[in-house]
Design a protein around this motif. Structure first.
Motif, PDB file in Angstrom:
ATOM      1  N   ARG A  18       0.838  -1.208   0.000  1.00 31.34           N
ATOM      2  CA  ARG A  18       0.000   0.000   0.000  1.00 31.34           C
ATOM      3  C   ARG A  18       0.866   1.249   0.000  1.00 31.34           C
ATOM      4  O   ARG A  18       0.596   2.217  -0.702  1.00 31.34           O
ATOM      5  CB  ARG A  18      -0.908  -0.013   1.235  1.00 31.34           C
ATOM      6  N   GLN A  19       1.955   1.222   0.802  1.00 31.17           N
ATOM      7  CA  GLN A  19       2.811   2.402   0.900  1.00 31.17           C
ATOM      8  C   GLN A  19       3.619   2.623  -0.373  1.00 31.17           C
ATOM      9  O   GLN A  19       3.913   3.752  -0.746  1.00 31.17           O
ATOM     10  CB  GLN A  19       3.752   2.261   2.096  1.00 31.17           C
ATOM     11  N   SER A  20       3.978   1.510  -1.051  1.00 32.23           N
ATOM     12  CA  SER A  20       4.838   1.647  -2.231  1.00 32.23           C
ATOM     13  C   SER A  20       4.055   1.882  -3.510  1.00 32.23           C
ATOM     14  O   SER A  20       4.599   2.305  -4.510  1.00 32.23           O
ATOM     15  CB  SER A  20       5.688   0.379  -2.417  1.00 32.23           C
ATOM     16  N   TRP A  21       2.715   1.607  -3.482  1.00 29.64           N
ATOM     17  CA  TRP A  21       1.931   1.753  -4.715  1.00 29.64           C
ATOM     18  C   TRP A  21       1.823   3.218  -5.105  1.00 29.64           C
ATOM     19  O   TRP A  21       1.318   4.041  -4.368  1.00 29.64           O
ATOM     20  CB  TRP A  21       0.545   1.139  -4.519  1.00 29.64           C
ATOM     21  N   LYS A  22       2.319   3.525  -6.282  1.00 32.34           N
ATOM     22  CA  LYS A  22       2.334   4.911  -6.759  1.00 32.34           C
ATOM     23  C   LYS A  22       1.163   5.214  -7.682  1.00 32.34           C
ATOM     24  O   LYS A  22       1.044   6.280  -8.224  1.00 32.34           O
ATOM     25  CB  LYS A  22       3.649   5.185  -7.511  1.00 32.34           C
ATOM     26  N   GLY A  23       0.298   4.234  -7.892  1.00 29.78           N
ATOM     27  CA  GLY A  23      -0.896   4.474  -8.710  1.00 29.78           C
ATOM     28  C   GLY A  23      -0.605   4.465 -10.188  1.00 29.78           C
ATOM     29  O   GLY A  23       0.385   3.910 -10.647  1.00 29.78           O
ATOM     30  N   SER A  24      -1.458   5.078 -10.934  1.00 32.90           N
ATOM     31  CA  SER A  24      -1.417   4.992 -12.385  1.00 32.90           C
ATOM     32  C   SER A  24      -0.618   6.115 -13.034  1.00 32.90           C
ATOM     33  O   SER A  24      -0.708   6.325 -14.225  1.00 32.90           O
ATOM     34  CB  SER A  24      -2.852   5.006 -12.935  1.00 32.90           C
ATOM     35  N   GLY A  25       0.134   6.832 -12.271  1.00 37.12           N
ATOM     36  CA  GLY A  25       0.981   7.850 -12.851  1.00 37.12           C
ATOM     37  C   GLY A  25       0.397   9.242 -12.864  1.00 37.12           C
ATOM     38  O   GLY A  25       1.046  10.181 -13.269  1.00 37.12           O
ATOM     39  N   GLU A  26      -0.836   9.405 -12.430  1.00 36.85           N
ATOM     40  CA  GLU A  26      -1.453  10.728 -12.421  1.00 36.85           C
ATOM     41  C   GLU A  26      -1.665  11.183 -10.987  1.00 36.85           C
ATOM     42  O   GLU A  26      -1.999  10.410 -10.110  1.00 36.85           O
ATOM     43  CB  GLU A  26      -2.799  10.697 -13.153  1.00 36.85           C
ATOM     44  N   LYS A  27      -1.447  12.463 -10.724  1.00 39.97           N
ATOM     45  CA  LYS A  27      -1.594  12.998  -9.382  1.00 39.97           C
ATOM     46  C   LYS A  27      -3.052  13.359  -9.098  1.00 39.97           C
ATOM     47  O   LYS A  27      -3.826  13.637  -9.991  1.00 39.97           O
ATOM     48  CB  LYS A  27      -0.720  14.254  -9.232  1.00 39.97           C
ATOM     49  N   GLU A  28      -3.376  13.343  -7.813  1.00 41.97           N
ATOM     50  CA  GLU A  28      -4.708  13.798  -7.427  1.00 41.97           C
ATOM     51  C   GLU A  28      -4.837  15.282  -7.775  1.00 41.97           C
ATOM     52  O   GLU A  28      -3.908  16.070  -7.579  1.00 41.97           O
ATOM     53  CB  GLU A  28      -4.910  13.588  -5.922  1.00 41.97           C
ATOM     54  N   LEU A  29      -5.979  15.682  -8.296  1.00 46.83           N
ATOM     55  CA  LEU A  29      -6.175  17.066  -8.701  1.00 46.83           C
ATOM     56  C   LEU A  29      -6.318  17.988  -7.504  1.00 46.83           C
ATOM     57  O   LEU A  29      -6.965  17.638  -6.508  1.00 46.83           O
ATOM     58  CB  LEU A  29      -7.442  17.180  -9.557  1.00 46.83           C
ATOM     59  N   GLN A  30      -5.722  19.171  -7.614  1.00 46.45           N
ATOM     60  CA  GLN A  30      -5.941  20.195  -6.603  1.00 46.45           C
ATOM     61  C   GLN A  30      -7.388  20.688  -6.707  1.00 46.45           C
ATOM     62  O   GLN A  30      -8.007  20.643  -7.762  1.00 46.45           O
ATOM     63  CB  GLN A  30      -4.993  21.375  -6.817  1.00 46.45           C
ATOM     64  N   GLU A  31      -7.894  21.212  -5.608  1.00 46.92           N
ATOM     65  CA  GLU A  31      -9.277  21.655  -5.555  1.00 46.92           C
ATOM     66  C   GLU A  31      -9.555  22.762  -6.570  1.00 46.92           C
ATOM     67  O   GLU A  31     -10.621  22.805  -7.180  1.00 46.92           O
ATOM     68  CB  GLU A  31      -9.612  22.147  -4.140  1.00 46.92           C
ATOM     69  N   VAL A  32      -8.578  23.640  -6.796  1.00 40.11           N
ATOM     70  CA  VAL A  32      -8.796  24.724  -7.750  1.00 40.11           C
ATOM     71  C   VAL A  32      -9.035  24.179  -9.161  1.00 40.11           C
ATOM     72  O   VAL A  32      -9.857  24.695  -9.919  1.00 40.11           O
ATOM     73  CB  VAL A  32      -7.603  25.713  -7.747  1.00 40.11           C
ATOM     74  N   TYR A  33      -8.338  23.091  -9.501  1.00 42.91           N
ATOM     75  CA  TYR A  33      -8.539  22.493 -10.820  1.00 42.91           C
ATOM     76  C   TYR A  33      -9.907  21.824 -10.912  1.00 42.91           C
ATOM     77  O   TYR A  33     -10.553  21.855 -11.968  1.00 42.91           O
ATOM     78  CB  TYR A  33      -7.442  21.470 -11.113  1.00 42.91           C
ATOM     79  N   ARG A  34     -10.353  21.212  -9.833  1.00 42.90           N
ATOM     80  CA  ARG A  34     -11.687  20.592  -9.826  1.00 42.90           C
ATOM     81  C   ARG A  34     -12.767  21.654 -10.091  1.00 42.90           C
ATOM     82  O   ARG A  34     -13.717  21.426 -10.838  1.00 42.90           O
ATOM     83  CB  ARG A  34     -11.945  19.909  -8.483  1.00 42.90           C
ATOM     84  N   ARG A  35     -12.589  22.803  -9.455  1.00 47.29           N
ATOM     85  CA  ARG A  35     -13.584  23.877  -9.638  1.00 47.29           C
ATOM     86  C   ARG A  35     -13.579  24.365 -11.081  1.00 47.29           C
ATOM     87  O   ARG A  35     -14.640  24.630 -11.669  1.00 47.29           O
ATOM     88  CB  ARG A  35     -13.297  25.026  -8.671  1.00 47.29           C
ATOM     89  N   LEU A  36     -12.390  24.504 -11.661  1.00 49.26           N
ATOM     90  CA  LEU A  36     -12.300  24.954 -13.047  1.00 49.26           C
ATOM     91  C   LEU A  36     -12.973  23.962 -13.994  1.00 49.26           C
ATOM     92  O   LEU A  36     -13.699  24.350 -14.914  1.00 49.26           O
ATOM     93  CB  LEU A  36     -10.830  25.131 -13.449  1.00 49.26           C
ATOM     94  N   MET A  37     -12.746  22.667 -13.752  1.00 45.64           N
ATOM     95  CA  MET A  37     -13.333  21.641 -14.613  1.00 45.64           C
ATOM     96  C   MET A  37     -14.846  21.611 -14.484  1.00 45.64           C
ATOM     97  O   MET A  37     -15.558  21.371 -15.460  1.00 45.64           O
ATOM     98  CB  MET A  37     -12.734  20.270 -14.284  1.00 45.64           C
ATOM     99  N   SER A  38     -15.333  21.866 -13.279  1.00 47.81           N
ATOM    100  CA  SER A  38     -16.791  21.856 -13.085  1.00 47.81           C
ATOM    101  C   SER A  38     -17.459  22.995 -13.852  1.00 47.81           C
ATOM    102  O   SER A  38     -18.634  22.925 -14.192  1.00 47.81           O
ATOM    103  CB  SER A  38     -17.126  21.945 -11.593  1.00 47.81           C
ATOM    104  N   ARG A  39     -16.699  24.081 -14.139  1.00 43.87           N
ATOM    105  CA  ARG A  39     -17.224  25.192 -14.941  1.00 43.87           C
ATOM    106  C   ARG A  39     -17.105  24.926 -16.433  1.00 43.87           C
ATOM    107  O   ARG A  39     -17.510  25.732 -17.261  1.00 43.87           O
ATOM    108  CB  ARG A  39     -16.461  26.478 -14.595  1.00 43.87           C
ATOM    109  N   ASP A  40     -16.498  23.771 -16.760  1.00 46.42           N
ATOM    110  CA  ASP A  40     -16.377  23.348 -18.152  1.00 46.42           C
ATOM    111  C   ASP A  40     -15.581  24.341 -18.990  1.00 46.42           C
ATOM    112  O   ASP A  40     -15.908  24.601 -20.150  1.00 46.42           O
ATOM    113  CB  ASP A  40     -17.758  23.118 -18.765  1.00 46.42           C
TER     114      ASP A  40
END
Length: 881
Positions: free
Chosen positions: A435-457
């Motif tokens: 669990r600690q070593s798993w780096k996921g699929s190569g993409e970082k979690e989005l910052q909240e500011v980016y989520r808000r921008l995407m929600s505005r399309d």
């Protein structure tokens, strides 16, 4: 409607007729979710849509999604073969509404499809609802007329779904079919919700209507949505009257192949039935995972794939299959499912090669593991033990791929028990480390500011294929993770414009650099990136003045950055084509990095290309460069492009419309990157490095154009410098080095002969002359003329024999390290101990050591202290005697 293929198609056709967009299955490798090993549900490709971070041109969709549950939160691996319904790989049929229809329509669609299209008897169908969801309870009665006695209320554990600890969630309703008493547990309390197979869950309808905050509070979503899922394997088994999923036609070809290869028929005994089912299931998982670019390795998803493969191979052993066979099973998967999932057929050569080699390695490992277990059992019996330790069980499980059941079987035959708690402790530690070593699929979690921008399309139009300069309006400015209207320099800032010529980092190609200039200030763009919804972000530093949202700015990409980057990107396409022609069609791109300075290309290959093969690859690329073939691009339909022979890459995520990049008749790839206009613009191609980066993956690094020519000049200068140093011409350099090597060997032989003479002849007398007698004991502590360990030991033995009785301590130096050997004649044991003596000397020269009472050796990192340490031996050895 009888076959699983027809049942799948009927589902998709039904929802297409009801206004749903039929969406192609996404990859099993979830590129957009860094938290997941594999795509494990139909809603995963739509996760950002449900979260409001991505907009699609449709509000209702349907799909048959490839899924794998063999790691992480959803892990069915150990249950496969032992239950009627569990699988690692399966297909999830689902329909989705993104703020369009809600509960009533979802219930109506599901009921209509099951009863009218699939023809399931209504009296056999039940619906479970969340205990507090009165609306759903009433809708089942009002919409489809279901009797109340066929509707059951269940608790949150069974009938409330959450995307995570926070975020979208809601009650769900499951459609259940009564398969009859023959499938039941026989208990009087057996009813919908029972864990037996009588009341089988067919279809789960999730009503996403709330948002859960960090404190657990539920607030209604402004646009409630629908997410449903029904396993194709389950509905097919039900429709075909099969007692379990494996008895349906989806598995018949696989099971027949296993029976033919092994000579074992299903239905003969439970043990072999489990093995047949495991092999059939795991073969599908392997074929589909590798078709999507996942390969066996020792970490992350690669480790899970290796476990799946080894588990299937081990079950092959149970059936008497002692030679590789799984690669043949993946061929059957491709034959039976390749018409629906073309990637399985297209990538079959690679899959067969990978699986075959992995099987060969594992069968060797399995034999070693069985031998280890046998030896350990013999040892335990000799010691009177009756329990196999957890440490050994874990080693067999982790290193040799032994499932717990095979160890249990062997132990039971030997009247031994297993330390299962100890094994579980090791497993818990491993899971935590994973669990600690798993780096996921190569993409970082989005910052909240980016989520808000995407929600505005917010959308950015990319115009960089046609031009390096454009004018556009600033749509947003971000500083320190927050949106702002104006940013005054000097300051770091992120800029989003309505249109841009800047290419955002994607597909291995780095983002563009350049400038953004407004009336009041200007910015140097150092990095260009894109959000998941393709909004392009320019990151850089305002050099002077200010930038403001709404103002018109001029955007200019640096040509000295874009042009060499495009040159290198086009070269990767030619390199890919050349590798496939020289090494074989099984070669697939496994990753890349394209920068203005160089290119890096990772590809699937299980043996190192020879020097001659690399020369052929390099020559072939340069031949296409010299031909100056045109580089053409067109936007077309994905399926049409693939049908025309275009290469689709593992690491990319494609939409329905794709960009096809064609270089004459040599290369066709789906690619959104920037390219040169003709292959001749590459100028010159040079491979500078090749090596392995992971199991089954190799890497080539190369240069093009001026950088490639500069590298050739650098190597020529290096060769000339060596030639000058060796006083010969570059053309005679190899011959000169061979002569020097021969001279070196002659000198080494001479030195060895002289050392031997020194250590066996008169040289011994010189060393013996340094012997002192301390309290009646002969002691020789001296520097030897060699620092080679074997020679030092031989010399010490010779000196001991000459002394007859005594202690010999020799020191030598080699590779800037001290080496020590001590021998004690048998008549002085146990009064003197060679190991204890040498330990004290070693500590004086920055080392440590020990050994037997009669002989010991050690080393140290401070050879400059060796002479003094040996000199002091005479003093303290006398005191200790």
């Amino acid at each position: 409607m009888k076959t699983g293929k027809e049942i799948r198609q009927a589902f998709l056709d039904y929802f297409k007729e009801t206004g749903h967009e039929v969406v192609k299955s996404a990859s099993l490798i979830p590129r957009d979710d860094p938290t997941m090993l594999f795509t494990n549900a139909g809603m995963v490709p739509f996760k950002r849509v449900f979260l409001g971070e991505e907009k699609r041109p449709y509000r209702r969709a349907a799909s048959s999604q490839k899924c794998v549950r063999a790691g992480g939160k959803h892990n069915d691996l150990e249950n496969v073969g032992r239950t009627a319904r569990h699988h690692t790989f399966f297909e999830m049929l689902g329909n989705f509404s993104f703020g369009d229809y809600f509960k009533a329509e979802a219930i109506r669609f599901a009921w209509d499809l099951l009863t009218r299209v699939y023809g399931l008897p209504p009296e056999k169908l039940y619906a479970s609802v969340y205990e507090k969801d009165d609306e759903a309870y009433q809708l089942w009665q009002q919409v489809v007329g279901m009797p109340t006695e066929q509707i059951v209320r269940l608790g949150e554990k069974d009938n409330f779904w959450s995307m995570g600890d926070t975020g979208p969630c809601g009650p769900c309703s499951e459609i259940i079919i009564d398969q009859g008493p023959a499938f039941g547990c026989g208990q009087a309390t057996c009813a919908p919700g029972c864990d037996c197979d009588r009341y089988l869950e067919l279809w789960n309808l999730v009503f996403m209507q709330f948002n859960r905050d960090g404190e657990g509070r539920l607030t209604p979503l402004p646009k409630p949505s629908i997410d449903t899922g029904m396993g194709l394997e389950r509905i097919t088994a039900v429709k075909q009257g099969a007692p379990n999923n494996f008895a349906s036609d989806l598995f018949s070809d696989l099971i027949q192949t296993i029976e033919t290869l092994s000579g074992v028929k299903i239905g003969q005994q439970e043990t072999t039935d489990v093995s047949i089912k495991v092999i059939a299931d795991h073969s599908r998982a392997l074929a589909f995972l590798m078709a999507d670019g996942a390969l066996p390795s020792n970490e992350g998803r690669g480790y899970v794939i290796r476990r799946i493969l080894r588990r299937a191979a081990r079950h092959g052993k149970v059936l008497g299959l002692d030679r590789p066979f799984l690669y043949r099973m993946t061929q059957v998967v491709a034959e039976t499912m390749g018409d629906v999932y073309s990637e399985v057929r297209e990538n079959l050569p690679l899959t067969v090669q990978v699986v075959h080699k992995e099987e060969e390695r594992f069968l060797e490992t399995l034999d070693h593991g069985l031998k280890l277990l046998s030896e350990e059992i013999d040892r335990l019996k000799e010691q009177g033990e009756n329990r196999v330790p957890g440490t050994l069980i874990f080693k067999l499980y982790d290193t040799y791929g032994f499932p717990l059941d095979i160890i249990q079987d062997i132990a039971r035959d030997q009247q031994l028990t297993l330390d299962e708690p100890g094994f579980e402790n090791h497993m818990s530690r491993q899971r935590e480390m994973s669990r600690q070593s798993w780096k996921g699929s190569g993409e970082k979690e989005l910052q909240e500011v980016y989520r808000r921008l995407m929600s505005r399309d917010l959308k950015t139009e990319f115009v960089g294929y046609q031009t390096l300069e454009a004018e556009s309006i600033i749509l947003a400015l971000i500083r320190d993770g927050e949106e702002t209207d104006t940013v005054r320099g000097p300051a770091e800032v992120e800029v989003i414009t309505a249109a841009t010529p800047f290419y955002a980092e994607s597909g291995g190609q780095v983002g563009d650099q350049g400038t953004i200039t407004g009336d009041q200030g200007w910015l140097i763009v150092a990095e260009t990136a894109a959000l998941p919804n393709k909004t392009i972000i320019h990151r850089g530093k305002i050099q002077e003045g200010s930038l403001t949202v709404g103002e018109t700015v001029s955007l200019a990409v640096a040509a000295d950055w874009r042009t060499p980057t495009a040159r290198n990107h086009s070269a990767t396409h030619l390199l890919h084509g050349a590798l496939r022609r020289v090494l074989g069609e099984q070669i697939k791109q496994a990753g890349s990095l394209v920068t203005p300075k160089r290119l890096r290309f990772d590809f699937t290959c299980f043996s190192a290309p020879t020097r001659e093969e690399l020369h052929r690859v390099e020559d072939l690329v340069n031949e296409i460069v010299r031909q100056n073939q045109p580089v053409d691009t067109e936007v077309t339909d994905f399926d049409r492009a693939v049908a025309r022979g275009a290469m689709a890459l593992f690491e990319e995520k494609y939409g329905d419309q794709v960009r096809l990049v064609r270089m004459g008749d040599f290369s066709q790839e789906l690619c959104g990157g920037t390219h040169i206009r003709r292959t001749g613009d590459i100028g010159f191609f040079k491979i500078v490095a090749e090596g392995s980066v992971a199991a089954g993956v190799r890497r080539i690094e190369a240069l093009t154009g001026p950088e490639a020519l500069e590298e050739v000049h650098r190597r020529e200068d290096q060769i000339q410098a060596l030639a000058d140093l060796l006083k010969t011409g570059p053309e005679d350099l190899s011959l000169r080095v061979e002569k020097l090597q021969a001279q070196q060997k002659d000198l080494e032989r001479t030195i060895a002969r002289l050392n031997k003479e020194l250590m066996t002849g008169g040289g011994l007398d010189g060393l013996l002359g340094q012997t002192r007698e301390i309290q009646g004991i002969k002691v020789l502590a001296a520097l030897a003329p060699t620092g080679e360990a074997k020679e030092l030991r031989d010399l010490a033995d010779s000196l001991r024999d000459r002394l007859g009785s005594g202690i010999v301590i020799l020191g030598g130096v080699q590779d800037e390290k001290a080496l020590l050997v001590t021998v004690v004649t048998k008549d002085l044991l146990p009064r003197f101990h060679a190991g204890k003596i040498i330990k004290r000397i070693a500590q004086a020269v920055g080392g440590n050591g020990g050994g037997r009472p009669d002989m010991a050796q050690a080393g140290g990192t401070k050879p400059e202290l060796l002479a003094q340490a040996l000199k002091e031996v005479y003093g303290w050895l006398g005191e200790s005697s």
